[in-house]
Design a protein around this motif. Structure first.
Motif, PDB file in Angstrom:
ATOM      1  N   ALA A 156       0.752  -1.299  -0.148  1.00  0.00           N
ATOM      2  CA  ALA A 156       0.070   0.116  -0.028  1.00  0.00           C
ATOM      3  C   ALA A 156       0.688   1.294   0.025  1.00  0.00           C
ATOM      4  O   ALA A 156       2.086   1.251   0.403  1.00  0.00           O
ATOM      5  CB  ALA A 156      -1.070  -0.056   1.285  1.00  0.00           C
ATOM      6  N   ARG A 161       3.925  -4.536   7.922  1.00  0.00           N
ATOM      7  CA  ARG A 161       3.485  -5.292   6.696  1.00  0.00           C
ATOM      8  C   ARG A 161       3.998  -6.699   7.289  1.00  0.00           C
ATOM      9  O   ARG A 161       5.509  -6.626   7.477  1.00  0.00           O
ATOM     10  CB  ARG A 161       3.971  -5.018   5.684  1.00  0.00           C
ATOM     11  N   ALA A 179      -2.166  -5.577   1.863  1.00  0.00           N
ATOM     12  CA  ALA A 179      -1.310  -4.608   2.638  1.00  0.00           C
ATOM     13  C   ALA A 179      -0.827  -4.774   4.054  1.00  0.00           C
ATOM     14  O   ALA A 179       0.102  -4.328   4.280  1.00  0.00           O
ATOM     15  CB  ALA A 179      -2.034  -3.256   2.732  1.00  0.00           C
ATOM     16  N   ALA A 192       1.970   2.282  -3.962  1.00  0.00           N
ATOM     17  CA  ALA A 192       1.603   0.901  -4.009  1.00  0.00           C
ATOM     18  C   ALA A 192       2.719   0.449  -5.010  1.00  0.00           C
ATOM     19  O   ALA A 192       2.835   0.704  -6.051  1.00  0.00           O
ATOM     20  CB  ALA A 192       0.388   0.333  -4.038  1.00  0.00           C
TER      21      ALA A 192
END
Length: 365
Positions: free
Chosen positions: A84, A112, A183, A207
């Motif tokens: 993202a 993440r 994401a 992204a």
């Protein structure tokens, strides 16, 4: 005998032959030629002379090895792209190993997370989503991380799965919505090592922007082997890896490229075809070095349970070929030999009258 060995032996022995063959020895050789090939003796007595150094004939295995330059690195490099867009708020240090359940990086303080699996995260997983192997993959990771209460590992995202996700999100400081999007996570086969960062903290990124380069944690040595010598590199074969500081490690060939590549020199001329060979080595034995130069010893040939002598014991015979001088009390006998494998300064020999334990002359050689 290979051309390489022959060249080495000629260089080492020519001078020795000249010093060892006396005038009497030359006359004896002439008489031998006059007698014809059937009269050739297995051993020829030589005039008595001072022998200052001897070495024994030994029996054992002899390994002929070839050294090739290589590079020590890590296996399986790949690029991690942003799931993202946003602002990079946290990055790992290069060299850090990231395990299951830990964050690879943060965007807008949102982690993440690395999870293990072969199928990439391609959709948001939540209650009511269509069944799929990605659901099972997520549930397997939740269970491995300790979030297993009431949850069955299968292809369905149930209310129990949602509760497990919420508990996991709470512990990770994430929004507790019970949903997991690409994401939030990335599935990779195993733990990874950060080899390079492609952004800096504070960067605004979209992204799919490359963020990190990671590798596996297995150590790997890569060599480029001349294509005409690829027969000495077989998958599964053990090799010895030498570091510049003198340390050694045992490796095993894991891959030999099926297609040769042609390199070019700085003058744009082709320098010959090579095949890439990969060797797995224990990480523990090599520390954390990366992109370090190493030397790999490949086995060309192995001769088992053979008689060997030091290379300097060989001498070139006037009638051609090689021989050794066997030293016994009051007698010095020149014995023609057939040479074989070469390695570690010794050479395989065979010939009439040779036996383990006999002393051979290395005087002046």
């Amino acid at each position: 005998m290979s051309g390489r060995l022959k060249g080495v032996l000629v260089a080492l022995c020519t001078a020795a032959a000249g010093s060892a063959v006396t005038a009497a020895g030359v006359h004896a050789s002439a008489a031998f030629f006059d007698a014809g090939p059937r009269a050739r003796p297995a051993a020829t007595p030589t005039p008595t002379r001072a022998v200052t150094a001897t070495k024994p004939i030994t029996r054992g295995d002899l390994v002929d090895k070839e050294s090739v330059n290589g590079t020590l690195t890590y296996a399986g490099e790949r690029t991690i792209k942003a799931g993202a867009g946003g602002t990079i708020t946290s990055l790992p240090a290069e060299g850090k190993v990231i395990k299951r359940g830990r964050a690879l990086y943060h965007v807008d303080r949102r982690p993440r997370i690395l999870l293990y699996g072969k199928l990439p995260a391609y959709r948001t997983l939540k209650e009511g989503v269509k069944r799929g192997p990605d659901v099972e993959q997520l549930e397997r990771n939740l269970r491995a991380l300790g979030y297993r209460k009431g949850m069955t590992v299968d292809t369905r995202f149930t209310a129990a799965t949602r509760r497990a996700v919420r508990a996991w999100q709470k512990d990770r400081g994430m929004e507790r919505d019970g949903e997991v999007s690409p994401a939030d996570i990335i599935f990779l086969a195993e733990e990874v090592r950060v080899s390079e960062t492609n952004v800096e903290i504070g960067d605004q990124i979209p992204a799919q922007r490359p963020v990190l380069k990671v590798t596996g944690t297995d150590r790997l040595v890569r060599i480029d082997l001349d294509a005409d010598r690829q027969d000495i590199a077989k998958v599964g074969r053990k090799v010895t890896v030498k570091l510049a500081d003198g340390r050694k490690a045992t490796g095993r060939i894991s891959r030999v490229a099926k297609v040769a590549k042609v390199a070019k020199r700085s003058d744009n001329q082709e320098s010959g075809a090579t095949v890439e060979v990969e060797i797995k080595v224990s990480a523990r034995s090599l520390g954390s070095l990366d992109e370090a130069p190493v030397t790999v010893e490949l086995e060309r040939r192995r001769a088992e349970n053979v008689l060997t002598v030091p290379v300097e014991a060989l001498l070139a015979l006037p009638e051609g070929g090689y021989g050794v001088e066997v030293v016994e009390p009051g007698r010095l006998t020149r014995v023609p030999v057939k040479t074989g494998a070469f390695g570690n300064g010794r050479v395989e020999v065979s010939g009439a009258g040779l036996a383990e334990g006999l002393q051979v002359s290395v005087s002046g050689r």
